[in-house]
Design an enzyme around this catalytic site. Structure first.
Site, PDB file in Angstrom:
ATOM      1  N   SER A 180       0.761  -1.099  -0.001  1.00  0.00           N
ATOM      2  CA  SER A 180       0.081   0.022   0.083  1.00  0.00           C
ATOM      3  C   SER A 180       0.881   1.355  -0.161  1.00  0.00           C
ATOM      4  O   SER A 180       1.585   1.299  -0.915  1.00  0.00           O
ATOM      5  CB  SER A 180      -1.122  -0.186   1.205  1.00  0.00           C
ATOM      6  OG  SER A 180      -2.015   0.808   1.002  1.00  0.00           O
ATOM      7  N   ASP A 430      -8.467  -5.626  -5.625  1.00  0.00           N
ATOM      8  CA  ASP A 430      -8.099  -4.433  -4.877  1.00  0.00           C
ATOM      9  C   ASP A 430      -8.267  -3.271  -5.513  1.00  0.00           C
ATOM     10  O   ASP A 430      -7.857  -2.994  -6.750  1.00  0.00           O
ATOM     11  CB  ASP A 430      -6.654  -4.758  -4.526  1.00  0.00           C
ATOM     12  CG  ASP A 430      -6.046  -3.497  -3.812  1.00  0.00           C
ATOM     13  OD1 ASP A 430      -6.900  -2.580  -3.155  1.00  0.00           O
ATOM     14  OD2 ASP A 430      -4.935  -3.159  -3.865  1.00  0.00           O
ATOM     15  N   HIS A 455      -5.852  -6.557  -1.414  1.00  0.00           N
ATOM     16  CA  HIS A 455      -4.805  -5.820  -1.100  1.00  0.00           C
ATOM     17  C   HIS A 455      -3.513  -6.376  -0.422  1.00  0.00           C
ATOM     18  O   HIS A 455      -3.516  -7.052   0.429  1.00  0.00           O
ATOM     19  CB  HIS A 455      -5.526  -4.798   0.032  1.00  0.00           C
ATOM     20  CG  HIS A 455      -4.769  -3.569  -0.070  1.00  0.00           C
ATOM     21  ND1 HIS A 455      -4.407  -2.704  -1.022  1.00  0.00           N
ATOM     22  CD2 HIS A 455      -4.260  -2.881   1.079  1.00  0.00           C
ATOM     23  CE1 HIS A 455      -3.597  -1.790  -0.716  1.00  0.00           C
ATOM     24  NE2 HIS A 455      -3.812  -1.579   0.655  1.00  0.00           N
TER      25      HIS A 455
END
Length: 498
Positions: A180, A430, A455
């Site tokens: 991320s 995601d 994710h």
């Protein structure tokens, strides 16, 4: 004599690696979750907590107070000193112990590489607070002014340089990991400090989610697609619920009734508070739609969107749409059944610094389309965004700074000419994948894309429930990292032999 010993280690390791072994601002969701609570499925790993004295400002010579940056270090006993690899995790916008507990891939593969493991905490998060406390660090725009990606990358570089020097391991190659925002940092650090790290695994890293590089409705369209693929009726119920919510909020005692029906700890001041709470749940359900139980954000069942839609679709006759929505969203916020009421202001992982980052350089324009999205339609309004930042912090965002600092426009040309040894891994479930690199750029800048991945699922610990495609993806990543290390040690061995 020392040169001979180093040469022996380099050659040996070279041989080994040749073989396999919004709420902050309207329309801007966080890369992580403000409502997340610690779960019970994250593995416990052994590590030592240490601190490194960092400069508050790496780019001036002003007499500013330093601060202690926390980092976690492990696997020192199995590390192939003095030139064994270092696996370095670039800390995200939260407590580093949380990320260490949820990044099992690094822990799983470190022993086979005889690698030292380091998880570095991002400044202004967790225990890495300038000025001695969060209260002082977050006091105003002046005290927060050093919370930038540029400073964070300099922190990581200074920490690694000092650590290698103190451990007499200047020859140790560094491989960066991050998911991320941490994945963005890993990719950017490889580009900006190529002499510090030989490669980076950037998982679910939306480095293109800026300016007009990707359409602003990409994120919410992908969230909506995740629900639509499970159940069209579920998608339509959510799409219908926003108008019902707004209408009920305008009734006499409507907000009070909504507060009771959704079991909130405090009464609502407006319907937008509840809308944001629901939107957050849907967005993060899409992010963590893993094929097995997990607790990265919340304790959740396998395939949580499927379970949410099952609740929404299998309602009792006469249940209104908001009752169905509450039943569905409770899968996210209260799957364990232990929550008595929901606190909309909860921030257990200390992510509030992201508000500042979103108001300065991390400006990611987002909108919601009328046709493809299950969310209320709206366009990104930069003027309103800027006004909110001025109101909250007294600062104006710099929406073009990130692309100026790290690039983004014509990313293929830039990466092909100036980049190497970066893995961009993404799962198409995601919603952040829409802002990442989804195609191979060169022989050494690789995009690993999985249709059913969520994710940064590849960074999570391996489990017996892992599907074959995930096992294959991780094996590919391992072999690419081995290739980077092999090339590094081969070049070093040739240098010492010469």
């Amino acid at each position: 004599m020392r040169r001979f010993a180093t040469t022996f280690v380099l050659v040996s390791l070279c041989f080994f690696f040749v073989f396999p072994c919004c709420r902050a601002l309207r329309g801007r969701p966080r890369l992580l979750e403000r409502f997340a609570r610690p779960g019970n499925r994250a593995r416990a790993y052994e590590y030592e907590e240490r601190y490194f004295r960092q400069s508050l400002d790496h780019f001036s010579f002003a007499d500013l107070p330093p601060f202690d940056q926390r980092y976690l270090i492990a696997n020192t006993g199995a590390w192939a000193r003095p030139a064994g690899p270092i696996f370095f995790y670039c800390g995200n916008e939260g407590d580093i112990e949380w990320f260490a507990a949820n990044t099992g891939f690094v822990w799983d593969i470190a022993p086979r590489f005889s690698a030292l493991v380091v998880f570095a905490e991002h400044r202004y998060y967790g225990k890495s607070m300038p000025y001695g406390s969060k209260e002082k660090a977050y006091k105003n725009a002046e005290s927060l002014s050093y919370l930038t990606t540029e400073q964070a990358l300099a922190d990581f570089s200074a920490l690694l340089t000092d650590l290698k020097r103190n451990l007499s391991s200047e020859e140790s190659p560094v491989v960066l990991f991050g998911g991320s925002y941490g994945g963005m940092l890993a990719a950017w650090m490889r580009l900006k400090y190529p002499h510090i790290a030989i490669g980076a695994l950037a998982s679910s890293a939306p480095i293109l989610q800026f300016e007009d590089i990707v359409p602003p409705d990409t994120f919410y369209d992908l969230v909506s697609n995740d629900f639509k693929r499970e159940s069209l009726s579920c998608f339509e119920a959510i799409k219908e619920s926003w108008k019902v919510l707004e209408t009920q909020g305008k009734d006499n005692d409507g907000l009070l009734k909504l507060s009771r029906d959704f079991r909130l700890c405090q009464n609502l001041n407006n319907t937008e508070e509840l809308s944001d709470w629901l939107s957050s749940a849907y967005s993060y359900l899409a992010m963590v739609d893993y094929p097995y139980p997990s607790d990265f954000m919340m304790p959740l069942p396998a395939n949580p969107i499927k379970e949410v839609c099952r609740k929404i679709d299998n309602y009792l006759d006469g249940t209104n749409v908001l009752g169905r929505i509450f039943a569905g969203v409770s899968i996210y916020y209260n799957y364990t059944g232990n929550v008595d009421c929901f606190d909309l202001e909860d921030d257990p992982h200390g992510l509030s610094g992201w508000n500042w980052q979103a108001c300065t350089e991390m400006v990611m324009p987002m909108s919601s389309s009328q046709d493809n999205s299950m969310f209320p339609a709206y366009d990104f309004d930069y003027a309103a965004y800027q006004d909110q930042c001025l109101q909250d912090y007294g600062v104006r965002p710099r929406p073009r700074w990130i692309t100026t600092e790290f690039g983004g426009h014509d990313i293929k040309t830039a990466l092909k000419k100036f980049g190497s040894n970066i893995i961009f891994s993404n799962g198409l479930l995601d919603p952040w994948s829409g802002g990442s690199v989804l195609q191979n750029i060169s022989e050494s800048i690789i995009a690993l894309v999985t249709e059913l991945g969520a994710h940064h699922i590849d960074l999570r610990a391996s489990t017996k429930e892992d599907p074959d495609w995930l096992v294959e993806q991780r094996n590919t990543e391992i072999n690419l990292i081995k290739g980077w290390l092999y090339d590094y040690y081969q070049e070093k061995a040739s240098y010492y032999i010469l």
